[in-house]
Design a protein around this motif. Structure first.
Motif, PDB file in Angstrom:
ATOM      1  N   THR A  49       0.853  -1.185   0.000  1.00 55.62           N
ATOM      2  CA  THR A  49       0.000   0.000   0.000  1.00 55.62           C
ATOM      3  C   THR A  49       0.887   1.233   0.000  1.00 55.62           C
ATOM      4  O   THR A  49       1.702   1.416   0.906  1.00 55.62           O
ATOM      5  N   TYR A  50       0.758   2.051  -1.014  1.00 60.94           N
ATOM      6  CA  TYR A  50       1.543   3.278  -1.160  1.00 60.94           C
ATOM      7  C   TYR A  50       0.659   4.471  -0.805  1.00 60.94           C
ATOM      8  O   TYR A  50      -0.469   4.574  -1.271  1.00 60.94           O
ATOM      9  N   ARG A  51       1.206   5.369  -0.001  1.00 61.25           N
ATOM     10  CA  ARG A  51       0.523   6.628   0.307  1.00 61.25           C
ATOM     11  C   ARG A  51       1.128   7.686  -0.605  1.00 61.25           C
ATOM     12  O   ARG A  51       2.336   7.881  -0.613  1.00 61.25           O
ATOM     13  N   CYS A  52       0.269   8.347  -1.362  1.00 61.74           N
ATOM     14  CA  CYS A  52       0.719   9.260  -2.406  1.00 61.74           C
ATOM     15  C   CYS A  52       0.078  10.630  -2.241  1.00 61.74           C
ATOM     16  O   CYS A  52      -0.955  10.769  -1.594  1.00 61.74           O
ATOM     17  N   THR A  53       0.705  11.610  -2.878  1.00 63.56           N
ATOM     18  CA  THR A  53       0.041  12.893  -3.048  1.00 63.56           C
ATOM     19  C   THR A  53      -1.075  12.639  -4.051  1.00 63.56           C
ATOM     20  O   THR A  53      -0.813  12.255  -5.179  1.00 63.56           O
ATOM     21  N   GLY A  54      -2.305  12.793  -3.613  1.00 64.55           N
ATOM     22  CA  GLY A  54      -3.439  12.524  -4.487  1.00 64.55           C
ATOM     23  C   GLY A  54      -4.209  11.278  -4.102  1.00 64.55           C
ATOM     24  O   GLY A  54      -5.253  10.994  -4.697  1.00 64.55           O
ATOM     25  N   GLY A  55      -3.745  10.504  -3.121  1.00 61.46           N
ATOM     26  CA  GLY A  55      -4.501   9.333  -2.689  1.00 61.46           C
ATOM     27  C   GLY A  55      -3.620   8.169  -2.287  1.00 61.46           C
ATOM     28  O   GLY A  55      -2.413   8.303  -2.103  1.00 61.46           O
ATOM     29  N   THR A  56      -4.248   7.020  -2.181  1.00 63.83           N
ATOM     30  CA  THR A  56      -3.577   5.778  -1.791  1.00 63.83           C
ATOM     31  C   THR A  56      -3.670   4.807  -2.961  1.00 63.83           C
ATOM     32  O   THR A  56      -4.680   4.761  -3.663  1.00 63.83           O
ATOM     33  N   LEU A  57      -2.615   4.030  -3.146  1.00 63.92           N
ATOM     34  CA  LEU A  57      -2.591   3.056  -4.234  1.00 63.92           C
ATOM     35  C   LEU A  57      -2.145   1.713  -3.671  1.00 63.92           C
ATOM     36  O   LEU A  57      -1.133   1.631  -2.982  1.00 63.92           O
ATOM     37  N   ARG A  68      -0.498  -5.895 -10.529  1.00 60.45           N
ATOM     38  CA  ARG A  68      -1.919  -5.596 -10.705  1.00 60.45           C
ATOM     39  C   ARG A  68      -2.276  -4.505  -9.709  1.00 60.45           C
ATOM     40  O   ARG A  68      -1.912  -4.576  -8.545  1.00 60.45           O
ATOM     41  N   LEU A  69      -2.966  -3.477 -10.186  1.00 56.22           N
ATOM     42  CA  LEU A  69      -3.415  -2.415  -9.292  1.00 56.22           C
ATOM     43  C   LEU A  69      -4.864  -2.086  -9.598  1.00 56.22           C
ATOM     44  O   LEU A  69      -5.374  -2.410 -10.665  1.00 56.22           O
ATOM     45  N   PHE A  70      -5.522  -1.476  -8.635  1.00 60.88           N
ATOM     46  CA  PHE A  70      -6.922  -1.095  -8.808  1.00 60.88           C
ATOM     47  C   PHE A  70      -6.971   0.414  -8.959  1.00 60.88           C
ATOM     48  O   PHE A  70      -6.567   1.153  -8.068  1.00 60.88           O
ATOM     49  N   TYR A  71      -7.450   0.870 -10.123  1.00 64.42           N
ATOM     50  CA  TYR A  71      -7.558   2.308 -10.383  1.00 64.42           C
ATOM     51  C   TYR A  71      -8.646   2.526 -11.428  1.00 64.42           C
ATOM     52  O   TYR A  71      -8.865   1.674 -12.279  1.00 64.42           O
ATOM     53  N   PHE A  75      -9.449  -3.333 -12.090  1.00 61.74           N
ATOM     54  CA  PHE A  75      -8.082  -3.824 -11.927  1.00 61.74           C
ATOM     55  C   PHE A  75      -7.318  -3.599 -13.223  1.00 61.74           C
ATOM     56  O   PHE A  75      -7.857  -3.807 -14.315  1.00 61.74           O
ATOM     57  N   GLN A  76      -6.087  -3.160 -13.090  1.00 56.23           N
ATOM     58  CA  GLN A  76      -5.224  -2.912 -14.253  1.00 56.23           C
ATOM     59  C   GLN A  76      -3.996  -3.812 -14.126  1.00 56.23           C
ATOM     60  O   GLN A  76      -3.337  -3.816 -13.082  1.00 56.23           O
ATOM     61  N   ASN A  77      -3.686  -4.569 -15.155  1.00 59.65           N
ATOM     62  CA  ASN A  77      -2.509  -5.434 -15.178  1.00 59.65           C
ATOM     63  C   ASN A  77      -1.406  -4.737 -15.961  1.00 59.65           C
ATOM     64  O   ASN A  77      -1.614  -4.333 -17.104  1.00 59.65           O
ATOM     65  N   LEU A  78      -0.249  -4.588 -15.319  1.00 60.38           N
ATOM     66  CA  LEU A  78       0.893  -3.915 -15.947  1.00 60.38           C
ATOM     67  C   LEU A  78       2.080  -4.865 -15.999  1.00 60.38           C
ATOM     68  O   LEU A  78       2.227  -5.735 -15.131  1.00 60.38           O
ATOM     69  N   GLY A 106       7.329   6.450  -5.869  1.00 59.80           N
ATOM     70  CA  GLY A 106       6.727   6.056  -7.131  1.00 59.80           C
ATOM     71  C   GLY A 106       5.697   7.062  -7.601  1.00 59.80           C
ATOM     72  O   GLY A 106       5.342   8.003  -6.878  1.00 59.80           O
ATOM     73  N   SER A 107       5.246   6.839  -8.834  1.00 60.60           N
ATOM     74  CA  SER A 107       4.183   7.685  -9.388  1.00 60.60           C
ATOM     75  C   SER A 107       3.365   6.856 -10.372  1.00 60.60           C
ATOM     76  O   SER A 107       3.877   5.949 -11.024  1.00 60.60           O
ATOM     77  N   LEU A 108       2.078   7.186 -10.432  1.00 63.16           N
ATOM     78  CA  LEU A 108       1.167   6.537 -11.364  1.00 63.16           C
ATOM     79  C   LEU A 108       0.711   7.568 -12.380  1.00 63.16           C
ATOM     80  O   LEU A 108       0.267   8.657 -12.018  1.00 63.16           O
ATOM     81  N   SER A 109       0.838   7.210 -13.644  1.00 65.74           N
ATOM     82  CA  SER A 109       0.369   8.076 -14.737  1.00 65.74           C
ATOM     83  C   SER A 109      -0.731   7.354 -15.499  1.00 65.74           C
ATOM     84  O   SER A 109      -0.695   6.136 -15.658  1.00 65.74           O
ATOM     85  N   VAL A 110      -1.694   8.133 -15.955  1.00 63.58           N
ATOM     86  CA  VAL A 110      -2.771   7.607 -16.792  1.00 63.58           C
ATOM     87  C   VAL A 110      -2.794   8.447 -18.061  1.00 63.58           C
ATOM     88  O   VAL A 110      -2.908   9.672 -18.007  1.00 63.58           O
ATOM     89  N   ARG A 111      -2.605   7.773 -19.190  1.00 59.19           N
ATOM     90  CA  ARG A 111      -2.529   8.441 -20.495  1.00 59.19           C
ATOM     91  C   ARG A 111      -1.529   9.600 -20.492  1.00 59.19           C
ATOM     92  O   ARG A 111      -1.805  10.676 -20.993  1.00 59.19           O
ATOM     93  N   GLY A 112      -0.374   9.379 -19.867  1.00 59.38           N
ATOM     94  CA  GLY A 112       0.699  10.372 -19.843  1.00 59.38           C
ATOM     95  C   GLY A 112       0.575  11.456 -18.780  1.00 59.38           C
ATOM     96  O   GLY A 112       1.464  12.266 -18.626  1.00 59.38           O
ATOM     97  N   GLN A 113      -0.521  11.461 -18.043  1.00 60.94           N
ATOM     98  CA  GLN A 113      -0.751  12.477 -17.009  1.00 60.94           C
ATOM     99  C   GLN A 113      -0.512  11.841 -15.630  1.00 60.94           C
ATOM    100  O   GLN A 113      -1.124  10.824 -15.301  1.00 60.94           O
TER     101      GLN A 113
END
Length: 121
Positions: A49-57, A68-71, A75-78, A106-113
């Protein structure tokens, strides 16, 4: 007798000079050190469990190459694309998701954002 004293004195002074000469010599220079770039460890199988600026992942590492992450309500498989200088996973619906991990943050991007940043354990 005086000759013996002078001879001993001369030998004593000569040995002192040798000691002084050795002490005055500079130390040999150290060879240059080549920096070692640490390898980012791939998290082992398990859920983190990662605590991030913008939420938890929550990320579930399936093995050393897949996660696999939930966003976005699903569920998204990477899959792992790159190991250095940071781990880079990509995939999900239409390849829109990217998870980047440098071993500390870490950081999560969606469609480059970037949607979640400064993610830490």
């Amino acid at each position: 007798m005086a000759r013996l004293v002078l001879l001993l004195l001369a030998l004593s002074l000569a040995s002192c000079r040798v000691i002084l000469d050795l002490e005055d010599e500079p130390a040999p220079p150290n060879p240059p050190v080549t920096p070692v770039r640490p390898v980012v460890p791939v998290p082992g199988p398990g859920t983190f469990t990662y605590r991030c600026t913008g939420g938890t992942l929550v990320v579930h590492y399936l093995d050393s190459n897949n996660l696999r992450l939930f966003y976005d309500g699903a569920f998204q498989n990477l899959s792992l694309l790159r190991r250095s200088p940071t781990l880079l996973y990509s995939g999900g619906t239409g390849g829109a998701y990217t998870w980047e991990w440098d071993g500390s943050w870490g950081s999560l991007s969606v469609r480059g954002q970037v949607v979640l940043r400064n993610c830490g354990l």
